[in-house]
Every structure is written in C-alpha cells, then in structure tokens.
Motif scaffolding. Sequence first.
Motif, PDB file in Angstrom:
ATOM      1  N   GLY A   1       0.785  -1.222   0.000  1.00 59.54           N
ATOM      2  CA  GLY A   1       0.000   0.000   0.000  1.00 59.54           C
ATOM      3  C   GLY A   1       0.817   1.271   0.000  1.00 59.54           C
ATOM      4  O   GLY A   1       0.267   2.361   0.115  1.00 59.54           O
ATOM      5  N   HIS A   2       2.136   1.164  -0.146  1.00 59.04           N
ATOM      6  CA  HIS A   2       3.008   2.343  -0.163  1.00 59.04           C
ATOM      7  C   HIS A   2       2.959   2.991  -1.544  1.00 59.04           C
ATOM      8  O   HIS A   2       3.167   2.323  -2.557  1.00 59.04           O
ATOM      9  CB  HIS A   2       4.449   1.956   0.183  1.00 59.04           C
ATOM     10  CG  HIS A   2       4.576   1.310   1.523  1.00 59.04           C
ATOM     11  ND1 HIS A   2       5.436   0.259   1.777  1.00 59.04           N
ATOM     12  CD2 HIS A   2       3.941   1.549   2.703  1.00 59.04           C
ATOM     13  CE1 HIS A   2       5.334  -0.118   3.039  1.00 59.04           C
ATOM     14  NE2 HIS A   2       4.423   0.657   3.619  1.00 59.04           N
ATOM     15  N   ALA A   3       2.712   4.293  -1.587  1.00 56.71           N
ATOM     16  CA  ALA A   3       2.617   5.032  -2.845  1.00 56.71           C
ATOM     17  C   ALA A   3       3.926   5.755  -3.133  1.00 56.71           C
ATOM     18  O   ALA A   3       4.510   6.385  -2.245  1.00 56.71           O
ATOM     19  CB  ALA A   3       1.462   6.024  -2.783  1.00 56.71           C
ATOM     20  N   THR A   4       4.400   5.644  -4.361  1.00 53.28           N
ATOM     21  CA  THR A   4       5.613   6.350  -4.785  1.00 53.28           C
ATOM     22  C   THR A   4       5.401   6.888  -6.190  1.00 53.28           C
ATOM     23  O   THR A   4       4.500   6.459  -6.913  1.00 53.28           O
ATOM     24  CB  THR A   4       6.838   5.415  -4.795  1.00 53.28           C
ATOM     25  OG1 THR A   4       6.554   4.272  -5.617  1.00 53.28           O
ATOM     26  CG2 THR A   4       7.213   4.975  -3.398  1.00 53.28           C
ATOM     27  N   LYS A   5       6.236   7.821  -6.569  1.00 47.07           N
ATOM     28  CA  LYS A   5       6.282   8.320  -7.935  1.00 47.07           C
ATOM     29  C   LYS A   5       7.517   7.740  -8.591  1.00 47.07           C
ATOM     30  O   LYS A   5       8.629   7.866  -8.068  1.00 47.07           O
ATOM     31  CB  LYS A   5       6.351   9.851  -7.931  1.00 47.07           C
ATOM     32  CG  LYS A   5       6.359  10.484  -9.310  1.00 47.07           C
ATOM     33  CD  LYS A   5       4.991  10.481  -9.955  1.00 47.07           C
ATOM     34  CE  LYS A   5       5.002  11.299 -11.251  1.00 47.07           C
ATOM     35  NZ  LYS A   5       3.668  11.309 -11.894  1.00 47.07           N
ATOM     36  N   ARG A   6       7.339   7.061  -9.727  1.00 42.99           N
ATOM     37  CA  ARG A   6       8.465   6.386 -10.365  1.00 42.99           C
ATOM     38  C   ARG A   6       8.751   6.978 -11.750  1.00 42.99           C
ATOM     39  O   ARG A   6       7.835   7.324 -12.497  1.00 42.99           O
ATOM     40  CB  ARG A   6       8.181   4.887 -10.517  1.00 42.99           C
ATOM     41  CG  ARG A   6       7.934   4.157  -9.206  1.00 42.99           C
ATOM     42  CD  ARG A   6       9.129   4.193  -8.276  1.00 42.99           C
ATOM     43  NE  ARG A   6       8.879   3.419  -7.085  1.00 42.99           N
ATOM     44  CZ  ARG A   6       9.401   2.219  -6.848  1.00 42.99           C
ATOM     45  NH1 ARG A   6      10.216   1.668  -7.724  1.00 42.99           N
ATOM     46  NH2 ARG A   6       9.101   1.577  -5.732  1.00 42.99           N
ATOM     47  N   SER A   7      10.016   7.042 -12.067  1.00 42.43           N
ATOM     48  CA  SER A   7      10.474   7.361 -13.408  1.00 42.43           C
ATOM     49  C   SER A   7      11.306   6.169 -13.870  1.00 42.43           C
ATOM     50  O   SER A   7      12.231   5.757 -13.162  1.00 42.43           O
ATOM     51  CB  SER A   7      11.312   8.634 -13.409  1.00 42.43           C
ATOM     52  OG  SER A   7      11.902   8.847 -14.691  1.00 42.43           O
ATOM     53  N   VAL A   8      10.974   5.597 -15.029  1.00 38.86           N
ATOM     54  CA  VAL A   8      11.623   4.353 -15.452  1.00 38.86           C
ATOM     55  C   VAL A   8      11.900   4.372 -16.948  1.00 38.86           C
ATOM     56  O   VAL A   8      11.304   5.145 -17.701  1.00 38.86           O
ATOM     57  CB  VAL A   8      10.746   3.116 -15.111  1.00 38.86           C
ATOM     58  CG1 VAL A   8      10.340   3.108 -13.648  1.00 38.86           C
ATOM     59  CG2 VAL A   8       9.514   3.043 -16.008  1.00 38.86           C
ATOM     60  N   ASP A   9      12.794   3.482 -17.358  1.00 40.23           N
ATOM     61  CA  ASP A   9      12.986   3.157 -18.768  1.00 40.23           C
ATOM     62  C   ASP A   9      12.185   1.881 -19.040  1.00 40.23           C
ATOM     63  O   ASP A   9      12.550   0.809 -18.535  1.00 40.23           O
ATOM     64  CB  ASP A   9      14.462   2.913 -19.082  1.00 40.23           C
ATOM     65  CG  ASP A   9      15.317   4.140 -18.836  1.00 40.23           C
ATOM     66  OD1 ASP A   9      14.771   5.257 -18.907  1.00 40.23           O
ATOM     67  OD2 ASP A   9      16.531   3.977 -18.581  1.00 40.23           O
ATOM     68  N   PRO A  10      11.079   1.950 -19.787  1.00 38.40           N
ATOM     69  CA  PRO A  10      10.245   0.764 -20.013  1.00 38.40           C
ATOM     70  C   PRO A  10      10.902  -0.192 -21.005  1.00 38.40           C
ATOM     71  O   PRO A  10      11.280   0.198 -22.104  1.00 38.40           O
ATOM     72  CB  PRO A  10       8.952   1.350 -20.588  1.00 38.40           C
ATOM     73  CG  PRO A  10       9.384   2.606 -21.275  1.00 38.40           C
ATOM     74  CD  PRO A  10      10.540   3.135 -20.465  1.00 38.40           C
ATOM     75  N   LEU A  11      11.050  -1.453 -20.602  1.00 40.52           N
ATOM     76  CA  LEU A  11      11.765  -2.439 -21.422  1.00 40.52           C
ATOM     77  C   LEU A  11      10.830  -3.438 -22.095  1.00 40.52           C
ATOM     78  O   LEU A  11      11.067  -3.860 -23.220  1.00 40.52           O
ATOM     79  CB  LEU A  11      12.782  -3.185 -20.560  1.00 40.52           C
ATOM     80  CG  LEU A  11      13.758  -2.313 -19.763  1.00 40.52           C
ATOM     81  CD1 LEU A  11      14.670  -3.168 -18.915  1.00 40.52           C
ATOM     82  CD2 LEU A  11      14.558  -1.410 -20.702  1.00 40.52           C
ATOM     83  N   GLY A  12       9.770  -3.841 -21.401  1.00 43.34           N
ATOM     84  CA  GLY A  12       8.845  -4.819 -21.972  1.00 43.34           C
ATOM     85  C   GLY A  12       7.714  -5.085 -21.004  1.00 43.34           C
ATOM     86  O   GLY A  12       7.784  -4.745 -19.821  1.00 43.34           O
ATOM     87  N   ILE A  13       6.651  -5.688 -21.517  1.00 41.37           N
ATOM     88  CA  ILE A  13       5.497  -6.055 -20.696  1.00 41.37           C
ATOM     89  C   ILE A  13       5.332  -7.564 -20.774  1.00 41.37           C
ATOM     90  O   ILE A  13       5.334  -8.144 -21.864  1.00 41.37           O
ATOM     91  CB  ILE A  13       4.221  -5.353 -21.191  1.00 41.37           C
ATOM     92  CG1 ILE A  13       4.377  -3.830 -21.094  1.00 41.37           C
ATOM     93  CG2 ILE A  13       3.005  -5.800 -20.375  1.00 41.37           C
ATOM     94  CD1 ILE A  13       3.237  -3.050 -21.713  1.00 41.37           C
ATOM     95  N   THR A  14       5.221  -8.199 -19.623  1.00 42.63           N
ATOM     96  CA  THR A  14       5.045  -9.646 -19.591  1.00 42.63           C
ATOM     97  C   THR A  14       3.687  -9.976 -18.983  1.00 42.63           C
ATOM     98  O   THR A  14       3.248  -9.348 -18.009  1.00 42.63           O
ATOM     99  CB  THR A  14       6.178 -10.330 -18.796  1.00 42.63           C
ATOM    100  OG1 THR A  14       6.050 -11.738 -18.892  1.00 42.63           O
ATOM    101  CG2 THR A  14       6.169  -9.929 -17.333  1.00 42.63           C
TER     102      THR A  14
END
Length: 239
Positions: A160-173
């Motif tokens: 239940g912890h909320a964060t703001k993320r910035s990522v390099d998207p690599l793929g969806i599985t």
Amino acid sequence: MSRTARLFQLMQALRQSAPPVRAENLAGEMQVSLRTIYRDIDSLRDLGAVIDGEAGFGYTLIEDATLPPLGFDDEEIEALVLGLREVGQTGDPSLAEAAKRALSKLKGRLPPSQSHRLEHAVLSARRFRERPKPGIDPRALRRAAWDEVSVAFAYVDKEGHATKRSVDPLGITALDEVQCLLAYCHLRQDYRSFRLDRMRDLEVSGDSFRPKRVPMLREFIERIRNDPFASANSRNPFA
C-alpha cells in the motif's frame, strides 16, 4: 571480392549471426575495414533491408527484402490461431481488436484450404478469471517502450506504499493473473517490475534511452532466470 558479392556475404552474416551483431565482428569475418561495414550497411538499407542498430551497439536484421513471404503449415496455422485468440481473451481492448484484425488478414491471404482450417481451428482459448484492469493506457506504455523513451507514473506496491516512479520501459510480460512492466527504475537505480493494475497517471517524457532497450531487457530476463528474487530486494519481482 566485388561489391555485390560483399553485400551478399554481409547479408548472409546478418541472417546467420545471433543479434545484435557488432560491426567489429562483421569486419573481422569479412576481412574488411569498419568503414566498409558501415557503408555496406547503409547500402543494404537503401536496397530495402530493414536493419536496426548503429555503430557501437550492433546490428539486427529485422526484415529481409530478398526473401519471399513465408507460407504456413497446418500446425503453424493452429499455433497462430491459438495465440491470437489468447490475445483476444486476455489483452487490453486495443490488443484484442488488433488480434481480431490480424486473424481476418490471415484468413484473406491464405489459400482456401488453409483459410477454412484457420476459421475452424481445433484449438481455442478461454479465460474465466479476468486480469485486473490496467491503471494506465497500455498502448501508450507499449509505444514508449518501442520508442525507447522514459515514462513516469504513480505506483502503489502490495503493502500500500505510494511512490512516484520514473523508469525506462523495457517490456510487458503477461502472467497468469496480472500484467507486469519490466523496467529500469531511476529511483532504485536497478531493474524492477511493476504491475500495470497498480500504475496510475502515466506520463511519457522526451528522454530517450535508445538504443539500450534490447540489451537491458535481455540482462533483466537473464537475472530473473538465474535468481527470480534477486531483482526486487529478495522479493518476487512480479509481486
């Protein structure tokens, strides 16, 4: 060796080598200079070959304009139908519609006997438990991964912890119950996975990480294969 023969040999090397193929390896195999390899790659592209990559990162032959379209045997057709029907059952709305269009195109381009087999395939796919709906637009996320640009989103983990993320998207599985984004997280400075149903407020940036997506994805998958808990601080990376 004539230029035509050299281009033919280069195309054969691209077909047969595990991608991405580094220019240094191609130059060594063909006994020519790096500059010649770069020039010949450009020539093959001008002739219609679709070759991904650039100097320093290696090359991958995506589409070979010299090869005829592939035909399908009966079991390959069954496999295609099963896969597309599975996407129709489990994919997000845009992918499900794309799967339906793809089946229609296949039917229209196959000979009559195989078109009949496609329409009345033995195999089918049904899912009685729906996956949780994504909290973001999967199509925008897929496009960002293909374009190799970073994204940001709000994320709530299983505690239940909320964060703001910035990522390099690599793929969806796609797993049995959920879909997960495999990504490099800027906050954690490491590979992480994120459930699409726990993501909100997707923002696509203009920050490119091209052409690193494929080697990064390969590294992440290899890490999961060797130790499925190592990539998420001793927790299951798909939790």
